[in-house]
Design an enzyme around this catalytic site. Structure first.
Site, PDB file in Angstrom:
ATOM      1  N   GLU A 261      -0.836   7.101   7.019  1.00  0.00           N
ATOM      2  CA  GLU A 261      -1.414   7.402   5.457  1.00  0.00           C
ATOM      3  C   GLU A 261      -0.197   7.712   4.486  1.00  0.00           C
ATOM      4  OE1 GLU A 261      -3.697   5.955   3.959  1.00  0.00           O
ATOM      5  OE2 GLU A 261      -3.919   7.187   2.079  1.00  0.00           O
TER       6      GLU A 261
ATOM      7  N   CYS B 212     -10.212 -11.108  -7.628  1.00  0.00           N
ATOM      8  CA  CYS B 212     -10.348 -10.767  -9.145  1.00  0.00           C
ATOM      9  C   CYS B 212     -11.672 -10.275  -9.586  1.00  0.00           C
ATOM     10  CB  CYS B 212      -9.714 -11.972  -9.835  1.00  0.00           C
ATOM     11  SG  CYS B 212      -8.603 -12.936  -8.847  1.00  0.00           S
TER      12      CYS B 212
ATOM     13  N   TRP C  63      -5.933 -11.270  -9.302  1.00  0.00           N
ATOM     14  CA  TRP C  63      -4.971 -10.805  -8.239  1.00  0.00           C
ATOM     15  C   TRP C  63      -4.570 -12.011  -7.763  1.00  0.00           C
ATOM     16  CZ3 TRP C  63      -4.803 -10.593  -3.002  1.00  0.00           C
ATOM     17  CH2 TRP C  63      -3.742  -9.792  -2.436  1.00  0.00           C
TER      18      TRP C  63
ATOM     19  N   LYS D  49       1.044   5.758   1.410  1.00  0.00           N
ATOM     20  CA  LYS D  49       1.260   6.063   0.029  1.00  0.00           C
ATOM     21  C   LYS D  49       2.536   6.056  -0.497  1.00  0.00           C
ATOM     22  CE  LYS D  49      -2.162   6.360  -0.212  1.00  0.00           C
ATOM     23  NZ  LYS D  49      -3.291   6.159  -0.082  1.00  0.00           N
TER      24      LYS D  49
ATOM     25  N   GLU E 247       3.367   2.365  -1.146  1.00  0.00           N
ATOM     26  CA  GLU E 247       2.499   1.671  -2.216  1.00  0.00           C
ATOM     27  C   GLU E 247       2.963   2.050  -3.588  1.00  0.00           C
ATOM     28  OE1 GLU E 247      -2.043   1.523  -1.076  1.00  0.00           O
ATOM     29  OE2 GLU E 247      -1.481   3.531  -0.939  1.00  0.00           O
TER      30      GLU E 247
ATOM     31  N   ASN F 266     -13.427 -15.835  -8.496  1.00  0.00           N
ATOM     32  CA  ASN F 266     -13.202 -14.768  -7.598  1.00  0.00           C
ATOM     33  C   ASN F 266     -13.343 -15.279  -6.523  1.00  0.00           C
ATOM     34  OD1 ASN F 266     -14.820 -11.702  -6.749  1.00  0.00           O
ATOM     35  ND2 ASN F 266     -12.709 -12.449  -6.168  1.00  0.00           N
ATOM     36  N   GLY F 267     -12.478 -15.706  -5.544  1.00  0.00           N
ATOM     37  CA  GLY F 267     -12.501 -16.238  -4.412  1.00  0.00           C
ATOM     38  C   GLY F 267     -11.614 -17.055  -3.733  1.00  0.00           C
TER      39      GLY F 267
ATOM     40  N   LYS G  86      -6.916  -2.563  -6.419  1.00  0.00           N
ATOM     41  CA  LYS G  86      -7.565  -1.217  -5.923  1.00  0.00           C
ATOM     42  C   LYS G  86      -8.828  -1.963  -4.654  1.00  0.00           C
ATOM     43  CE  LYS G  86      -9.243   3.201  -6.435  1.00  0.00           C
ATOM     44  NZ  LYS G  86      -8.499   3.687  -5.166  1.00  0.00           N
TER      45      LYS G  86
ATOM     46  N   HIS H  78      11.043   5.445  21.674  1.00  0.00           N
ATOM     47  CA  HIS H  78      10.867   4.117  22.392  1.00  0.00           C
ATOM     48  C   HIS H  78      11.468   3.146  21.220  1.00  0.00           C
ATOM     49  CE1 HIS H  78       9.052   5.764  26.006  1.00  0.00           C
ATOM     50  NE2 HIS H  78       8.283   6.257  24.913  1.00  0.00           N
TER      51      HIS H  78
ATOM     52  N   ARG I 223      -9.850  -4.570  -9.539  1.00  0.00           N
ATOM     53  CA  ARG I 223      -9.786  -5.800  -8.653  1.00  0.00           C
ATOM     54  C   ARG I 223      -8.467  -6.841  -8.765  1.00  0.00           C
ATOM     55  NH1 ARG I 223     -15.464  -6.423  -7.365  1.00  0.00           N
ATOM     56  NH2 ARG I 223     -15.238  -8.563  -6.548  1.00  0.00           N
TER      57      ARG I 223
HETATM   58  C1  G6P Z   1      -6.848  -2.177  -1.218  1.00  0.00           C
HETATM   59  C2  G6P Z   1      -6.289  -0.901  -1.835  1.00  0.00           C
HETATM   60  C3  G6P Z   1      -6.245   0.303  -0.559  1.00  0.00           C
HETATM   61  C4  G6P Z   1      -7.439   0.460  -0.099  1.00  0.00           C
HETATM   62  C5  G6P Z   1      -7.988  -0.651   0.639  1.00  0.00           C
HETATM   63  C6  G6P Z   1      -9.531  -0.515   1.178  1.00  0.00           C
HETATM   64  O1  G6P Z   1      -5.633  -2.627  -0.171  1.00  0.00           O
HETATM   65  O2  G6P Z   1      -5.150  -1.283  -2.523  1.00  0.00           O
HETATM   66  O3  G6P Z   1      -5.796   1.490  -1.468  1.00  0.00           O
HETATM   67  O4  G6P Z   1      -7.282   1.432   1.054  1.00  0.00           O
HETATM   68  O5  G6P Z   1      -8.068  -1.900  -0.326  1.00  0.00           O
HETATM   69  O6  G6P Z   1     -10.315  -0.527   0.256  1.00  0.00           O
HETATM   70  P1  G6P Z   1     -11.589  -0.027   0.112  1.00  0.00           P
HETATM   71  O7  G6P Z   1     -12.146  -0.024  -1.264  1.00  0.00           O
HETATM   72  O8  G6P Z   1     -12.396  -0.833   1.088  1.00  0.00           O
HETATM   73  O9  G6P Z   1     -11.654   1.238   0.696  1.00  0.00           O
END
Ligand code: G6P
Length: 615
Positions: free
Chosen positions: A488, A2, A74, A492, A495, A100-101, A610, A511, A27
Site C-alpha cells: 500500500e 465514466c 476515463w 500510494k 499514484e 459508461n462501459g 477514483k 530472492h 469516475r
Molecule cells: C481505483 C482507485 C483506487 C481504489 C480502487 C478500488 O483504482 O484509483 O484508489 O483503491 O479503484 O476502489 P474501491 O472504490 O472499490 O475501493
C-alpha cells in the site's frame, strides 16, 4: 467508463449537468462534454481534462436548453482527445449519446457500419453505438419518443459488453432515453423534471426520489413522466426509493489538498468505524448489518476477502488479522481475477467484497459471480446505497465520510478497522476468551488516539520526504500483516508522485529484488517491535550492506533500529494487529509530501480515476 448525467424538465440543463458531473469526477477526469437540446437544435461543448475546463468552454460559449446529457470520461478506447470525448453523435449528427462501459464487439460493428458508408470521427467504442442507434432510428417511419426507445432497443440487442447510456435526438425534443447493462444508472424523479445519472450523488441535490434501474432496462424520460421497459420490449416493474444521504459537501477545510485533509481525518474516521460496534458486556464487536446470527457465523468455515487496488491491500491485511484473532482460514482474491476464476468454494465460505466507492466494476462482478454460485456475499463499503451495498446480502459500512482524493487514505484505515472488528467478532465465536476479547476491545477503543499520535510525526516525515523526493525508485518492505502495508505504501507513492515503487515481504528481497538496492534507491522498512522484529533488522542490515539508504518505521524509542537506519519514523506502542493500520499513516504522509515536493497534482493524479467502473 465514466460518469453520466442527464436532465429533462423546465430548468436550464447546463448548470444541473455541470453540478452533477462535478460529483461524478471520481469516475474519471480525462475529458468532459455536454449536449443540450434547445427545441429542435442540438448543440455540444467538449473539453479535454477536468470538468473545470468544460465549465470554462461553456462560459466562453454558453449553451441553453432544457434537456441535455453530459459525461466525464476515463479513457478506455481511444486517447485523451476532444474528438474522443463524449457525447458522440450518429451519422446524421442529430442524435447524441453518452456511455459508461465497454462495447466489446465495436470493431465488427464499426466495420459493418463503415461498409454502409458511415464515417466515424473518434476511436471510441461509444461512437459506434451512437451510429447504431441513429441508424435504427432513421430506419423507422416515425420520429416519436417510442421510435427513439425502439431504436435504442434494436441497437443494444446487437452489442456485447457493458453499458449505461443516455441518448437525445434533435427531432424528439423533450425526451431522453437511458438504458443499462452492467454499468449503474439511476433515474431521479422530480416535480416536472427527471434526471439520469451514474450514481445518486449527482442528482441528490435536486431530488431524493430515485429508481435504481436494473440491467436490461430502458427508460424514456420526459419532464412530466417516465416509462421503464425491458430490452425484450415488455413493461418493467420498478420501485421508487427515497435516498437518505444528503449532498455531502466537499471542502478542503484549510488543507492544501483533499489527500492531506483526509489523512488528518483518520482519528475521526476510525472512531466512526468503531462507533456503537463494541460491546463491553459481551467483550465483542456488534455488526448488525451482517444480517447473520451468531449461530450462522459459527458455521462459517472459511472467509474470502476480495477487492481492487487499495481495497485489495486491506483484504490482504485482513487475512492476517482475522486469521490471528479468529483462527479461521481466510483467503484474499483480486476481484478482477476472482470473477473469471473457477475458485473452489466449499459450503460454509463467506465472501466479503471491499470497496470504498461500492461501484468498482470488477468488485461488483465478483460479488455477482459469488452470489450466483449461491454464496452469501457481504460488502464493506463506504458509499451508502452504492451498487455493491445494494446488491450484497448485508455488510458493514465504513462510515469514513466523503473521500475526494483519488489516492485512498482514510477509507483504507477504516477498512482495516472494520476488518479488525470482524476479527474480534469471529474470534469471540471461535475461541477467544472473554478476557482476550476485552483486551482487543480496549485496544480498539484506544485506536483513534494512537492514530492522532502517529500523525504527530508529520513534520519529521515531510523532512524525510524532501530528502528523498528525487529518487527514481523506492522499495517498501514488511513482514506478516505489514507486507500488505508495504504494498500500500508503494502504491500510494506511485499514484501521487509517479515514482517507481514496489512492496515486498522483507525476506523475499534477497530472492531478486535486492539487485535494485543502491545508494540511489531508498528502502522503506516497516519494523515495529513484534515477533519478527529481529528478522526485519537482519533484512535492513542486508540493504545497508549494499549501500541502500533505509527509512525505518519502528516502535517509539527503539534504539536498535536507530542504529541501523538512516531515518526513523516512530509508531506508538500497540498490539500487533493494530500496527499495520498505524504504519500506513506515515507512508501516506511520505507519499503526499514527496508528491508535493515534486509539484504533482496530488488530488487528481494523471491517468487515474477514483472508481473504475469498467473491467
Ligand atoms: C481505483 C482507485 C483506487 C481504489 C480502487 C478500488 O483504482 O484509483 O484508489 O483503491 O479503484 O476502489 P474501491 O472504490 O472499490 O475501493
Amino acid at each position: 467508463m465514466c460518469g453520466i448525467v442527464g436532465y429533462v424538465g423546465g430548468a436550464e440543463a447546463v448548470p444541473i449537468l455541470l453540478s452533477g458531473l462535478r460529483r461524478l469526477e471520481y469516475r474519471g477526469y480525462d475529458s468532459a462534454g455536454v449536449a443540450v437540446l434547445d427545441g429542435g437544435r442540438l448543440a455540444t461543448r467538449k473539453a479535454v481534462g477536468r470538468i473545470a475546463n468544460l465549465e470554462r468552454a461553456l462560459s466562453e460559449e454558453p449553451l441553453t436548453g432544457k434537456a441535455g446529457i453530459s459525461h466525464t470520461r476515463w479513457a478506455t478506447h481511444g486517447g485523451v482527445t476532444e474528438a474522443n470525448a463524449h457525447p458522440h453523435f450518429d451519422q446524421s449528427g442529430k442524435l447524441a449519446l453518452v456511455h459508461n462501459g465497454v462495447i466489446e464487439n465495436h470493431l465488427a460493428l464499426r466495420a459493418q457500419l463503415e461498409a454502409k458508408g458511415h464515417i466515424f470521427h473518434s476511436q471510441t467504442d461509444t461512437e459506434v453505438l451512437a451510429h447504431l442507434v441513429g441508424a435504427a432510428f432513421d430506419a423507422q417511419d416515425a420520429e416519436s419518443p417510442e421510435a427513439l426507445v425502439e431504436a435504442v432497443r434494436v441497437a443494444l440487442r446487437q452489442v456485447t459488453g457493458t453499458y449505461g447510456v443516455a441518448v437525445i435526438h434533435a427531432n424528439v425534443p423533450g425526451t431522453m432515453v437511458g438504458a443499462r447493462r452492467g454499468s449503474p444508472l439511476v433515474l431521479g424523479v422530480g416535480r416536472d423534471e427527471h434526471f439520469l445519472a451514474s450514481d445518486v450523488s449527482a442528482i441528490v441535490a435536486h431530488t431524493r426520489e430515485v429508481v435504481y434501474l436494473n440491467d436490461h432496462e430502458i427508460v424514456a424520460l420526459r419532464g412530466n413522466g417516465f416509462d421503464i421497459s425491458t430490452l425484450a420490449g415488455t413493461d418493467a416493474t420498478f420501485q421508487i426509493s427515497r435516498v437518505e444521504q444528503g449532498a455531502e459537501d466537499a471542502d478542503r477545510g484549510g488543507y492544501a489538498h483533499y489527500m492531506l485533509k483526509e489523512i488528518h481525518e483518520q482519528p475521526g474516521a476510525t472512531r466512526d468505524a468503531l462507533r456503537g460496534r463494541l460491546s463491553r458486556e459481551e467483550a465483542t464487536a456488534k455488526l448488525g448489518g451482517l444480517n447473520m446470527t451468531n449461530a450462522q457465523l459459527r458455521d462459517v468455515e472459511r472467509i474470502v476477502l476480495c477487492g481492487c487496488g487499495t481495497a485489495f491491500h486491506a483484504a490482504m491485511a485482513g487475512e492476517y488479522i482475522i486469521e490471528s484473532l479468529a483462527r479461521l482460514p481466510v483467503e484474499c482474491e483480486i476481484a478482477s481475477e476472482l470473477r473469471y476464476r473457477n475458485l473452489p468454494m466449499a459450503r460454509g465460505t463467506l465472501v466479503f467484497v471491499i470497496s470504498q466507492s461500492g461501484e468498482t466494476a470488477d468488485t461488483l462482478a465478483a460479488l455477482r459471480e459469488c452470489r450466483r454460485k449461491g454464496h452469501r456475499v457481504l460488502g464493506i463499503c463506504n458509499n451508502v446505497a452504492s451498487t455493491i451495498a445494494r446488491e450484497s446480502d448485508g455488510g458493514v459500512y465504513m462510515h469514513a465520510g466523503l473521500e475526494v482524493g483519488v489516492a485512498a487514505t482514510k477509507s483504507f484505515t477504516s477498512q482495516l478497522t472494520v476488518l479488525t472488528l470482524l476479527g474480534l467478532l469471529l474470534g469471540r465465536i471461535h475461541g477467544l476468551s472473554c478476557a482476550e476479547g476485552m483486551e482487543i476491545l480496549k485496544a480498539l477503543e484506544s485506536l483513534p488516539d494512537l492514530v492522532t499520535k502517529t500523525l504527530e510525526q508529520e513534520s519529521r516525515i515531510a523532512e524525510i520526504a524532501r530528502k528523498y523526493a528525487h529518487a527514481r525508485n523506492f522499495l517498501f518492505m514488511g513482514r506478516q500483516a505489514n507486507y500488505p502495508i508495504a504494498l500500500e505504501g508503494a502504491l500510494k507513492l506511485k499514484e501521487v508522485s509517479y515514482i517507481a515503487a514496489s512492496g515486498h515481504p522483507s525476506a523475499e528481497l534477497k530472492h531478486g529484488v535486492i539487485a535494485l538496492v543502491s545508494a540511489e534507491t531508498p528502502s522503506v522498512c516497516i519494523a515495529p517491535r513484534d515477533a519478527v522484529f529481529e528478522k526485519n533488522l537482519a533484512n535492513i542490515e542486508e540493504v545497508r550492506a549494499r549501500g541502500g539508504p533505509v527509512i525505518a518505521l519502528g516502535t517509539e524509542g527503539d534504539g536498535d533500529l536507530a542504529k541501523v537506519a538512516d531515518d526513523v519514523i516512530s509508531l506508538p506502542q500497540a498490539p500487533e494487529y493494530l500496527t499495520p493500520l498505524l504504519a500506513t499513516i506515515p507512508l501516506q504522509l511520505l507519499a503526499y509530501h514527496i508528491a508535493v515536493t515534486l509539484g504533482r497534482d496530488v488530488d487528481k493524479p494523471r491517468n487515474l480515476a477514483k472508481s473504475v467502473t469498467v473491467e
